[in-house]
Design an enzyme around this catalytic site. Structure first.
Site, short mmCIF file in Angstrom:
data_model
loop_
_atom_site.label_atom_id
_atom_site.label_comp_id
_atom_site.label_asym_id
_atom_site.label_seq_id
_atom_site.Cartn_x
_atom_site.Cartn_y
_atom_site.Cartn_z
N ARG A 46 -4.28 70.83 61.08
CA ARG A 46 -3.06 70.04 60.87
C ARG A 46 -3.00 68.88 61.86
O ARG A 46 -2.50 67.80 61.56
CB ARG A 46 -1.82 70.94 61.02
CG ARG A 46 -0.51 70.17 61.03
CD ARG A 46 0.74 71.01 60.79
NE ARG A 46 0.68 72.35 61.30
CZ ARG A 46 0.82 72.70 62.59
NH1 ARG A 46 0.99 71.79 63.52
NH2 ARG A 46 0.77 73.97 62.94
N TYR A 98 12.47 52.64 45.37
CA TYR A 98 12.03 53.76 44.52
C TYR A 98 13.12 54.85 44.53
O TYR A 98 13.70 55.13 45.59
CB TYR A 98 10.69 54.29 45.07
CG TYR A 98 10.29 55.62 44.49
CD1 TYR A 98 10.16 55.78 43.11
CD2 TYR A 98 10.08 56.73 45.31
CE1 TYR A 98 9.82 57.01 42.58
CE2 TYR A 98 9.73 57.96 44.77
CZ TYR A 98 9.61 58.10 43.41
OH TYR A 98 9.28 59.31 42.87
N ASP A 170 8.01 48.78 52.96
CA ASP A 170 7.23 49.54 51.98
C ASP A 170 6.36 48.53 51.23
O ASP A 170 6.87 47.70 50.46
CB ASP A 170 8.18 50.29 51.02
CG ASP A 170 7.43 51.19 50.05
OD1 ASP A 170 6.27 50.87 49.71
OD2 ASP A 170 8.00 52.21 49.62
N LYS A 195 -0.61 55.23 44.93
CA LYS A 195 -0.59 54.10 44.01
C LYS A 195 -1.88 53.29 44.14
O LYS A 195 -2.95 53.83 44.01
CB LYS A 195 0.67 53.29 44.26
CG LYS A 195 1.96 54.15 44.27
CD LYS A 195 2.18 54.84 42.94
CE LYS A 195 3.45 55.64 42.80
NZ LYS A 195 3.60 56.81 43.62
O1 P1T Z 1 5.23 59.59 45.10
P1 P1T Z 1 4.97 59.41 46.57
O2 P1T Z 1 3.55 59.30 46.94
O3 P1T Z 1 5.71 60.43 47.40
O4 P1T Z 1 5.55 57.97 46.99
C1 P1T Z 1 6.90 57.64 46.96
C2 P1T Z 1 7.06 56.16 46.75
C3 P1T Z 1 7.33 55.34 47.83
N1 P1T Z 1 7.47 54.00 47.69
C4 P1T Z 1 7.33 53.40 46.49
C5 P1T Z 1 7.51 51.93 46.37
C6 P1T Z 1 7.04 54.18 45.36
O5 P1T Z 1 6.90 53.55 44.18
C7 P1T Z 1 6.90 55.59 45.48
C8 P1T Z 1 6.62 56.46 44.30
N2 P1T Z 1 6.84 55.85 43.06
C9 P1T Z 1 6.63 56.43 41.84
C10 P1T Z 1 6.20 57.68 41.67
C11 P1T Z 1 6.92 55.57 40.67
O6 P1T Z 1 6.51 55.87 39.54
O7 P1T Z 1 7.57 54.53 40.87
#
Ligand code: P1T
Length: 377
Positions: A46, A98, A170, A195
């Site tokens: 971890r 988001y 972000d 992403k």
């Molecule tokens: O899904 P995750 O890896 O936990 O990320 C969250 C997140 C954070 N910031 C942005 C700009 C994001 O778009 C996301 C996750 N978004 C999606 C799952 C979506 O379909 O928009």
């Protein structure tokens, strides 16, 4: 070094035992210690993992940062950001983020005594007006998900510097290929590596990057103390993917530009939102702080029925949550990614029932346009 040279080499450590050119997957939960207190700098999975460290160094280099701190998801990295403050502290946040970002802040951490002001950060005056005595962080998403509204990172960073606040950006939608918030003065860059950075819809992950020693120390502590760390295999997949980030982003950008222009000529599409279009209200800012416009397009088809028809007819472009993969995806934010945002808030932001969000992939653009054309017919 150039972006692609860094993407391919930064953080990559040939295996010390065999010289393997590809950083191995150190799939281990613990490490042999020679004697009490004597080890090779690796004690427990971890806390330390070499595949993870390689990925952290790699993405930090691309973002022009000193430190990368990896997490098991984008949301886990947002949780770590919230660990930089304590009960009674206040954050100013972009009103359109988001849906999960809204959820963890407003529906979870508010109950732990954190205060949030949701403001339209595309006008930096709104940020200045929202700052209070107990404000500690200004958190922006630019472009926002899904309305693709932009915030002037340099202007926000300046406000934060003057008032000793932490500026978090972000950068999920742009990636460091198109936008480098640290160079514009931000303190921390945040990614859902799920992403574009991973880009193949097969990993969920997150990353924070900073140049600030003290912030890094605290985030590193939180990474280990909370324990939301990514698996060695997920780190390895993401490390493999960043090698092609530049070529993928160029293609996402080129395809999205062509599709946005095509959609702009269609009367079915009531509103086409893409930062690369001259019709985008912040097109000039986009050109100033980004070196490309990305692969995300949002289109308002007027009402839910029209949106449903488009969804049901598309064949190549697939209805799914997430974005940033090589394959084109389509999302209905009101019922999917932003369902946890109250309807009245969604309506205010423009996240209508007729809005669809395209994550334009890197397929042949002629096939994508043909798919959209047959769906619109
Ligand atoms: O899904 P995750 O890896 O936990 O990320 C969250 C997140 C954070 N910031 C942005 C700009 C994001 O778009 C996301 C996750 N978004 C999606 C799952 C979506 O379909 O928009």
């Amino acid at each position: 070094m150039g972006f692609s040279t860094d993407a391919i080499h930064a953080g990559q450590i040939p295996d010390p035992t065999t010289g393997a050119i590809t950083t191995p997957i150190y799939q281990t939960s613990t490490y042999a210690q020679e004697a009490l207190g004597v080890n090779k700098g690796f004690e427990y999975g971890r806390t330390h993992n070499l595949t993870r460290q390689s990925l952290e160094k790699n993405i930090a280099t691309l973002e022009k940062g000193k430190y990368g701190i990896a997490f098991a998801s984008g949301l886990a990295s947002i949780q770590a950001i919230l660990g930089l403050v304590k009960s009674g502290d206040h954050l100013v946040v972009s009103d359109n983020v988001y849906g999960g970002t809204y959820r963890i802040m407003e529906l979870i951490y508010k109950d732990y005594g954190l205060e949030f002001s949701w403001v339209d950060t595309s006008d930096t005056k709104n940020i200045e007006n929202a700052i209070k005595k107990n404000t500690k962080i200004v958190y922006i998403e630019t472009p926002t998900n899904p309305m693709l509204s932009l915030t002037d990172i340099q202007a926000v960073a300046k406000i934060c510097k003057a008032q000793n606040l932490i500026c978090v950006v972000d950068n999920t939608f742009m990636t460091p290929y198109f936008q480098k918030p640290l160079l514009l003065g931000a303190d921390v860059v945040l990614h859902s590596t799920t992403k574009y950075l991973n880009g193949h819809c097969d990993v969920v992950g997150g990353m924070l990057v900073t140049n600030d020693e003290k912030i890094h120390e605290r985030l590193r502590y939180l990474q280990n103390a909370i324990g939301a760390v990514p698996s060695p295999f997920d780190c390895w997949l993401t490390l493999r993917a960043t090698k092609t980030l530049a070529v993928r982003m160029k293609q996402h950008n080129a395809n999205a530009m062509q599709i946005a222009e095509y959609l702009s000529t269609k009367s079915y599409a009531k509103k086409v939102i893409y930062p690369g279009l001259k019709s985008h209200p912040q097109h000039e800012l986009a050109k100033k702080q980004m070196s490309g416009f990305g692969g995300m397009i949002s289109v308002d088809f007027g009402n839910l029925d029209n949106a449903k028809k488009v969804i049901s007819k598309l064949k190549v472009i697939t209805l799914a949550e997430s974005l940033g993969g090589v394959e084109s995806l389509l999302c209905h934010p009101a019922s999917m990614t932003h369902a946890s945002v109250p309807k009245e808030e969604r309506d205010k932001l423009g996240i209508t029932d007729g809005l669809l969000r395209f994550s334009v992939g890197i397929e042949d653009v002629e096939d994508l346009i043909a798919d959209i054309e047959q769906a619109l017919k």
